[in-house]
Motif scaffolding. Structure first.
Motif, PDB file in Angstrom:
ATOM      1  N   PHE A 258      -7.847   1.576   0.293  1.00 15.90           N
ATOM      2  CA  PHE A 258      -7.076   0.758  -0.374  1.00 15.90           C
ATOM      3  C   PHE A 258      -5.730   1.521  -0.740  1.00 15.90           C
ATOM      4  O   PHE A 258      -5.476   2.640  -0.139  1.00 15.90           O
ATOM      5  CB  PHE A 258      -7.876   0.833  -2.011  1.00 15.90           C
ATOM      6  N   GLU A 259      -4.792   1.172  -1.439  1.00 16.58           N
ATOM      7  CA  GLU A 259      -3.331   1.497  -1.465  1.00 16.58           C
ATOM      8  C   GLU A 259      -3.317   2.590  -2.365  1.00 16.58           C
ATOM      9  O   GLU A 259      -4.155   2.785  -3.209  1.00 16.58           O
ATOM     10  CB  GLU A 259      -2.394   0.426  -1.709  1.00 16.58           C
ATOM     11  N   PRO A 260      -2.411   3.579  -2.037  1.00 20.27           N
ATOM     12  CA  PRO A 260      -1.081   3.466  -1.547  1.00 20.27           C
ATOM     13  C   PRO A 260      -1.235   3.477   0.085  1.00 20.27           C
ATOM     14  O   PRO A 260      -2.158   4.144   0.442  1.00 20.27           O
ATOM     15  CB  PRO A 260      -0.351   4.725  -2.036  1.00 20.27           C
ATOM     16  N   MET A 261      -0.161   2.595   0.789  1.00 19.49           N
ATOM     17  CA  MET A 261      -0.175   2.579   2.076  1.00 19.49           C
ATOM     18  C   MET A 261       0.707   3.851   2.526  1.00 19.49           C
ATOM     19  O   MET A 261       1.004   4.887   1.719  1.00 19.49           O
ATOM     20  CB  MET A 261       0.652   1.502   2.627  1.00 19.49           C
ATOM     21  N   LYS A 262       0.797   3.953   3.899  1.00 16.68           N
ATOM     22  CA  LYS A 262       1.816   4.844   4.451  1.00 16.68           C
ATOM     23  C   LYS A 262       3.232   4.795   3.942  1.00 16.68           C
ATOM     24  O   LYS A 262       3.530   3.556   3.411  1.00 16.68           O
ATOM     25  CB  LYS A 262       1.778   4.983   5.887  1.00 16.68           C
ATOM     26  N   ALA A 263       3.985   5.790   4.081  1.00 14.36           N
ATOM     27  CA  ALA A 263       5.248   5.649   3.621  1.00 14.36           C
ATOM     28  C   ALA A 263       6.041   4.302   4.250  1.00 14.36           C
ATOM     29  O   ALA A 263       5.779   4.031   5.455  1.00 14.36           O
ATOM     30  CB  ALA A 263       6.115   6.909   3.940  1.00 14.36           C
ATOM     31  N   GLY A 295     -20.756   5.608  -4.567  1.00 15.02           N
ATOM     32  CA  GLY A 295     -20.895   6.515  -3.568  1.00 15.02           C
ATOM     33  C   GLY A 295     -20.309   5.947  -2.338  1.00 15.02           C
ATOM     34  O   GLY A 295     -20.635   6.457  -0.992  1.00 15.02           O
ATOM     35  N   SER A 296     -19.338   5.364  -2.375  1.00 13.33           N
ATOM     36  CA  SER A 296     -18.452   4.583  -1.228  1.00 13.33           C
ATOM     37  C   SER A 296     -17.495   5.599  -0.696  1.00 13.33           C
ATOM     38  O   SER A 296     -16.752   6.145  -1.484  1.00 13.33           O
ATOM     39  CB  SER A 296     -17.909   3.428  -1.518  1.00 13.33           C
ATOM     40  N   PHE A 297     -17.307   5.794   0.534  1.00 15.84           N
ATOM     41  CA  PHE A 297     -16.131   6.683   1.051  1.00 15.84           C
ATOM     42  C   PHE A 297     -14.964   5.760   1.284  1.00 15.84           C
ATOM     43  O   PHE A 297     -15.222   4.707   1.704  1.00 15.84           O
ATOM     44  CB  PHE A 297     -16.609   7.479   2.386  1.00 15.84           C
ATOM     45  N   TYR A 298     -13.790   6.465   1.436  1.00 17.14           N
ATOM     46  CA  TYR A 298     -12.509   5.651   1.374  1.00 17.14           C
ATOM     47  C   TYR A 298     -11.424   6.465   1.895  1.00 17.14           C
ATOM     48  O   TYR A 298     -11.698   7.789   2.035  1.00 17.14           O
ATOM     49  CB  TYR A 298     -12.189   5.024   0.332  1.00 17.14           C
ATOM     50  N   PHE A 299     -10.386   6.092   2.424  1.00 11.61           N
ATOM     51  CA  PHE A 299      -8.943   6.887   2.619  1.00 11.61           C
ATOM     52  C   PHE A 299      -7.891   5.828   2.191  1.00 11.61           C
ATOM     53  O   PHE A 299      -8.119   4.713   1.876  1.00 11.61           O
ATOM     54  CB  PHE A 299      -9.069   7.204   3.950  1.00 11.61           C
ATOM     55  N   THR A 300      -6.738   6.489   1.961  1.00 11.43           N
ATOM     56  CA  THR A 300      -5.353   5.910   1.826  1.00 11.43           C
ATOM     57  C   THR A 300      -4.396   6.587   2.042  1.00 11.43           C
ATOM     58  O   THR A 300      -4.657   7.644   2.845  1.00 11.43           O
ATOM     59  CB  THR A 300      -5.314   6.108   0.022  1.00 11.43           C
ATOM     60  N   LYS A 301      -3.453   6.152   2.295  1.00 10.71           N
ATOM     61  CA  LYS A 301      -1.869   6.757   2.490  1.00 10.71           C
ATOM     62  C   LYS A 301      -1.582   6.848   4.028  1.00 10.71           C
ATOM     63  O   LYS A 301      -0.590   7.096   4.748  1.00 10.71           O
ATOM     64  CB  LYS A 301      -1.574   7.884   1.725  1.00 10.71           C
ATOM     65  N   GLU A 302      -2.972   6.775   4.854  1.00 10.46           N
ATOM     66  CA  GLU A 302      -2.610   7.360   6.434  1.00 10.46           C
ATOM     67  C   GLU A 302      -2.180   6.199   7.152  1.00 10.46           C
ATOM     68  O   GLU A 302      -1.133   6.372   8.236  1.00 10.46           O
ATOM     69  CB  GLU A 302      -3.895   7.798   6.871  1.00 10.46           C
ATOM     70  N   VAL A 303      -2.472   4.734   6.734  1.00  7.05           N
ATOM     71  CA  VAL A 303      -2.079   3.919   7.778  1.00  7.05           C
ATOM     72  C   VAL A 303      -1.634   2.611   7.045  1.00  7.05           C
ATOM     73  O   VAL A 303      -1.624   2.618   5.825  1.00  7.05           O
ATOM     74  CB  VAL A 303      -3.458   3.415   8.771  1.00  7.05           C
ATOM     75  N   PHE A 304      -1.369   1.554   7.661  1.00  7.36           N
ATOM     76  CA  PHE A 304      -0.878   0.197   7.276  1.00  7.36           C
ATOM     77  C   PHE A 304       0.472   0.541   6.619  1.00  7.36           C
ATOM     78  O   PHE A 304       0.709   1.664   5.818  1.00  7.36           O
ATOM     79  CB  PHE A 304      -1.779  -0.282   6.095  1.00  7.36           C
ATOM     80  N   ASP A 305       1.533  -0.541   6.729  1.00  9.35           N
ATOM     81  CA  ASP A 305       2.601  -0.416   5.894  1.00  9.35           C
ATOM     82  C   ASP A 305       3.010  -1.688   5.516  1.00  9.35           C
ATOM     83  O   ASP A 305       2.545  -2.594   5.875  1.00  9.35           O
ATOM     84  CB  ASP A 305       3.796   0.351   6.803  1.00  9.35           C
ATOM     85  N   GLY A 306       3.882  -1.713   4.230  1.00 11.77           N
ATOM     86  CA  GLY A 306       4.025  -3.108   3.984  1.00 11.77           C
ATOM     87  C   GLY A 306       5.706  -3.324   4.311  1.00 11.77           C
ATOM     88  O   GLY A 306       6.183  -4.162   3.467  1.00 11.77           O
ATOM     89  N   THR A 307       6.051  -2.847   5.244  1.00 12.00           N
ATOM     90  CA  THR A 307       7.438  -3.238   5.671  1.00 12.00           C
ATOM     91  C   THR A 307       7.689  -4.615   5.918  1.00 12.00           C
ATOM     92  O   THR A 307       8.813  -5.109   5.554  1.00 12.00           O
ATOM     93  CB  THR A 307       7.797  -2.383   7.077  1.00 12.00           C
ATOM     94  N   TYR A 308       6.921  -5.227   6.779  1.00 10.46           N
ATOM     95  CA  TYR A 308       7.260  -6.893   6.968  1.00 10.46           C
ATOM     96  C   TYR A 308       6.688  -7.532   5.516  1.00 10.46           C
ATOM     97  O   TYR A 308       5.774  -7.339   4.951  1.00 10.46           O
ATOM     98  CB  TYR A 308       6.108  -7.288   8.378  1.00 10.46           C
ATOM     99  N   PRO A 309       7.580  -8.299   5.111  1.00  9.41           N
ATOM    100  CA  PRO A 309       7.290  -9.122   3.864  1.00  9.41           C
ATOM    101  C   PRO A 309       6.418 -10.257   3.840  1.00  9.41           C
ATOM    102  O   PRO A 309       6.430 -11.026   3.024  1.00  9.41           O
ATOM    103  CB  PRO A 309       8.944  -9.380   3.505  1.00  9.41           C
ATOM    104  N   GLY A 310       6.080 -10.667   5.112  1.00  5.03           N
ATOM    105  CA  GLY A 310       5.026 -11.815   5.169  1.00  5.03           C
ATOM    106  C   GLY A 310       3.732 -11.630   5.082  1.00  5.03           C
ATOM    107  O   GLY A 310       2.967 -12.727   5.171  1.00  5.03           O
TER     108      GLY A 310
END
Length: 858
Positions: A258-263, A295-310
């Motif tokens: 879940f977000e935040p995404m990468k920078a 008890g769910s494992f997750y990660f944030t910030k490492e991947v995906f980016d919202g650069t493309y606006p579509g």
């Protein structure tokens, strides 16, 4: 045997299983209204036990709307395969009674001049699910979420519906979902087969990710090509929700994101920082809290980016909302083994369901923060616009009204204000004429969308992109445009009605009719004529001639339709021409003589008869479904021309002599052995046309079908090669990303006299590149149709090494002679995402005019 006892026992077992299944998801969410059917009661199976078809999803939501005063349902569109696109609206009955009034008050948030008090309004939330059809967990979660919000009598849920209007879009991509649902249910075993090699977990081509034409709808919010996206955009701009979710799945061995995404990769992002810092961080606290509880494992910030606006997780960010991306490790079926144990469909659904309710809770509890952000977003759009030197953009084309019209339609789809040009002007060294050009002021609430459409960028803070790094849509349309730095006059505001296609009078003649080739839809008109049995010629040199309203100049490719040479009557020919002119809004001229005032005459040998194309395209195997879908979509929806899509596995069953055009898009083509390659080569030599793009072009060269070359890095003396400089391991992805061209726009120079460039007036053309296929210019002086210019960069990221060593020396489009036929090779994809109107013409010329392309000897 006591059958009554057995029947009762069976019912008891089913009830017990249903309760257990419901408890897995719905624990602590009740009590529930018993008059509201659960998904299990309605469907006949527990959520997660079976993949639910879209029609059953819609039927359940219809039932909720029928039995509950908390819910209403509406249709906002229809897919290519005629599946309904629906939106379930859930809120307190008191809100339902005044929903239109609440919407009007909510719209004050996007009015930069409004000072209305918004504190008494509910928050507007759009829970969007299943944009990728084979990422199915979220649509099942949508059913659970809808049931919870409609049926739960808990104080928590009552608070939600009192203070929120929740829109549930259960399946954004119904066509793809049903394709995958059919596959997963067809191969489901009893007992379940968890082996990753089982057919259930390995869909066949084209798989269910995409829609009917194999488009990725999660890239279509900006481009608005497909009915699913256009329907959703029209709905979106009616409501402007404060929060929008975008649920996905990823690799089976991952966890949950879940977000935040990468920078953000943009050096100077147009999105307010508060969006990807304060808002994201606030909502992340809710997601982690609720996912930790189960008890769910997750990660944030490492991947995906919202650069493309579509994306669904970025477009709402440019509309004053908060868009949220979720990615769940996929079970790709009902249960599958992973490195960390088994993953079940039910488990994937529960995480999506948990995040859905967490989103609602976060939105309700932070309502005023979201409203203040939305209001400030549109206020800052105005202040940002007024602080820039650019006061607006002017654009247009004197020769192609339909391409301009379609671009204007795209701007209006995003609620960008467009105006008629009031008087001739010169800007950026280009001349623009009223009636053929329009202006877009920057001083408007959709300023950030104006930036998205017109601005280009050269500097970035990162080299690794999840998708494209360039999206200046004005370049997609090969539109002449210029920024204006001083105040300008504008005419009437443009509406969808005011840009409707023009109808023209057609004067009868007994000699010849002439159709200019510059219009975007001229190939469609040509196809319509050929389908009707009309014999059509094409002028391979320009001329001027007397027509009904004086002497008129006609360019390369002009269609010449002789009246006396037809197999149909003059009256029938006239009706066909008038019908095609009305359909496509193209003016047809009438000539009463073949004698020109300059250039060739109509009886010249340079006026050549066009045979209707009979096209074949290979699919399946390793063929790119995206690229083949783009070809199919272009010919189907804009040209109306059939293309035969042949699976590679059926190669030996095909009589190639039934076709005169073959399209090969990106693929490895490992299915084609030497005998099959020879068969293709011999077919081309017989006078036919092979059209290749991207990796299919490099395949044709590497298999020596043509005597062309790729631009490759020069290898120096190995003895002199120095040991590489030691670099930190952690930087490897960043440095590797620099070697890729993930999606950028460059300029090529066209030979306007070449048949593949007929219809273009300007030799400089923007092209899209997202590959490392570096095509060397042909050794034949006449065969390089499009070559990159000396300063080719327009928009997007490319490393300096790739620019200097590979791009600048390379060609974008060449033709290679093979016997009596030809191979037309694109280094790039001229039909990218159904949006590259500017380069579609090159591809369509290859289809319709390729038969007359020859390579002169030197």
């Amino acid at each position: 045997m006591n059958y009554r006892s057995v029947t009762f026992s069976a019912i008891a077992v089913l009830f017990t299983c249903s309760v257990v299944a419901q408890d897995y998801f719905l624990k602590d969410k009740g009590p529930f209204d018993p008059s509201i059917p659960t998904p299990e009661q309605f469907l006949g199976y527990g959520i997660g036990e079976h993949h639910t078809r879209h029609d059953r999803i819609v039927a359940y939501l219809d039932e909720l709307a029928r039995v509950s005063d908390r819910a209403t349902i509406a249709r906002y569109g229809m897919t290519h395969e005629y599946r309904q696109l629906v939106m379930l609206t859930i809120t307190d009955p008191s809100n339902h009674g005044q929903l239109e009034e609440l919407r009007n008050q909510h719209m004050e948030a996007i009015d930069p001049n409004s000072t209305a008090d918004l504190s008494g309004l509910p928050i507007f939330i759009n829970l969007g699910y299943n944009v990728h059809g084979n990422e199915p967990s979220s649509s099942e979660a949508a059913l659970l979420t809808a049931y919870t919000l409609v049926a739960s009598q808990s104080d928590e849920v009552k608070n939600y519906i009192q203070n929120a209007v929740i829109f549930i879009d259960p399946t954004i991509n119904p066509d793809g979902r049903d394709r995958h649902t059919s596959w997963a249910n067809t191969y489901k075993g009893k007992p379940l087969v968890k082996d990753p090699m089982d057919a259930e977990h390995n869909e066949m081509w084209p798989r269910g990710r995409t829609n009917h034409y194999w488009f990725d709808l999660n890239r279509d919010w900006l481009l608005g090509i497909n009915p699913e996206s256009r329907g959703k955009l029209n709905w979106y701009h009616t409501w402007y929700p404060n929060v929008v979710t975008d649920f996905h799945e990823m690799g089976t061995n991952s966890t949950y994101f879940f977000e935040p995404m990468k920078a953000i990769a943009s050096k100077d992002p147009i999105m307010p920082k508060e969006n990807y810092t304060t808002l994201n961080d606030t909502f992340a606290n809710y997601f982690k809290e609720d996912l930790d509880k189960i008890g769910s494992f997750y990660f944030t910030k490492e991947v995906f980016d919202g650069t493309y606006p579509g994306y669904g997780s970025s477009y709402p960010d440019l509309q004053g909302g908060l868009a949220l991306l979720f990615e769940q490790a996929s079970s790709r079926g009902h249960a599958q083994k992973t490195r960390m144990g088994d993953i079940t469909f039910a488990f994937t659904i529960r995480n999506q369901y948990t995040s859905s309710l967490a989103t609602v809770r976060a939105a309700v509890e932070n309502k005023m923060m979201l409203y203040n952000y939305q209001r400030d977003f549109f206020k800052s759009a105005i202040s940002n616009a007024r602080s820039t030197n650019v006061k607006g953009y002017v654009f247009g084309d004197d020769h192609d009204a339909n391409r301009v019209r379609d671009f204007v339609d795209k701007l209006l789809l995003h609620r960008i204000k467009v105006y008629q040009l009031d008087g001739r002007i010169t800007a950026g060294g280009k001349r623009f004429n009223p009636g053929r050009a329009y202006v877009v002021p920057t001083d408007q609430p959709q300023y950030r969308m104006v930036q998205t459409m017109f601005e280009t960028y050269r500097e970035y803070s990162d080299s690794v992109y999840y998708d494209a790094s360039a999206w200046s849509v004005v370049n997609f349309y090969n539109m002449q445009y210029a920024p204006m730095t001083s105040n300008f006059k504008r005419g009437a505001e443009v509406t969808k009605e005011s840009i409707a296609r023009t109808t023209y009078d057609l004067q009868r003649t007994n000699y010849a009719y002439l159709v200019p080739w510059e219009d975007y839809y001229a190939p469609a008109l040509l196809n319509g004529l050929q389908q009707a049995g009309v014999r059509v010629n094409s002028a391979f040199k320009p001329f001027s001639i007397q027509v009904q309203n004086g002497v008129k100049s006609f360019g390369y490719g002009t269609l010449v339709i002789p009246v006396s040479k037809q197999a149909i009557s003059a009256d029938s020919l006239y009706q066909v021409l008038k019908n095609q002119s009305d359909i496509y809004g193209i003016e047809i001229s009438s000539a009463n003589s073949g004698y020109s005032s300059s250039g060739i005459d109509l009886g010249s040998g340079n006026v050549r008869t066009l045979q209707p194309p009979k096209a074949l395209m290979w699919i399946e195997g390793g063929v790119s479904s995206y690229e083949s879908g783009e070809v199919w979509h272009l010919l189907d929806t804009r040209v109306g021309m059939p293309i035969t899509k042949v699976p590679l596995r059926n190669f030996n069953r095909v009589d190639l002599n039934d076709y005169n055009v073959m399209v090969m898009v990106s693929a490895s083509y490992n299915e084609l052995d030497s005998a099959k390659i020879k068969k293709i080569s011999d077919w081309v030599k017989d006078g036919n046309t092979l059209v290749t793009s991207r990796s299919a072009t490099s395949w044709a060269i590497n298999k020596k079908i043509v005597k062309e070359k790729l631009v490759k890095e020069e290898k120096g003396d190995k003895k002199e090669k120095k040991a590489p400089t030691r670099k930190p391991y952690v930087d490897a992805p960043y440095n590797s990303g620099k070697k890729e061209v993930g999606g950028a726009i460059f300029q090529v120079d066209l030979d306007l006299t070449h048949p593949l460039a007929f219809g273009y007036k300007n030799s400089k053309l923007p092209v899209y590149r997202n590959s490392e296929v570096w095509l060397a210019p042909s050794q034949n002086s006449y065969s390089t149709v499009a070559k990159y210019t000396s300063n080719p960069h327009i928009d997007g990221f490319i490393s300096q090494e790739n620019m200097d060593k590979f791009l600048k020396p390379s060609a974008s489009l060449i033709v290679s002679r093979l016997g009596g036929g030809r191979v037309i090779m694109f280094a790039d994809n001229p039909n990218f995402r159904g949006s590259w109107y500017g380069t579609n013409r090159l591809f369509l010329n290859a289809i319709f005019l390729g038969q007359h392309v020859y390579v002169p000897s030197e």
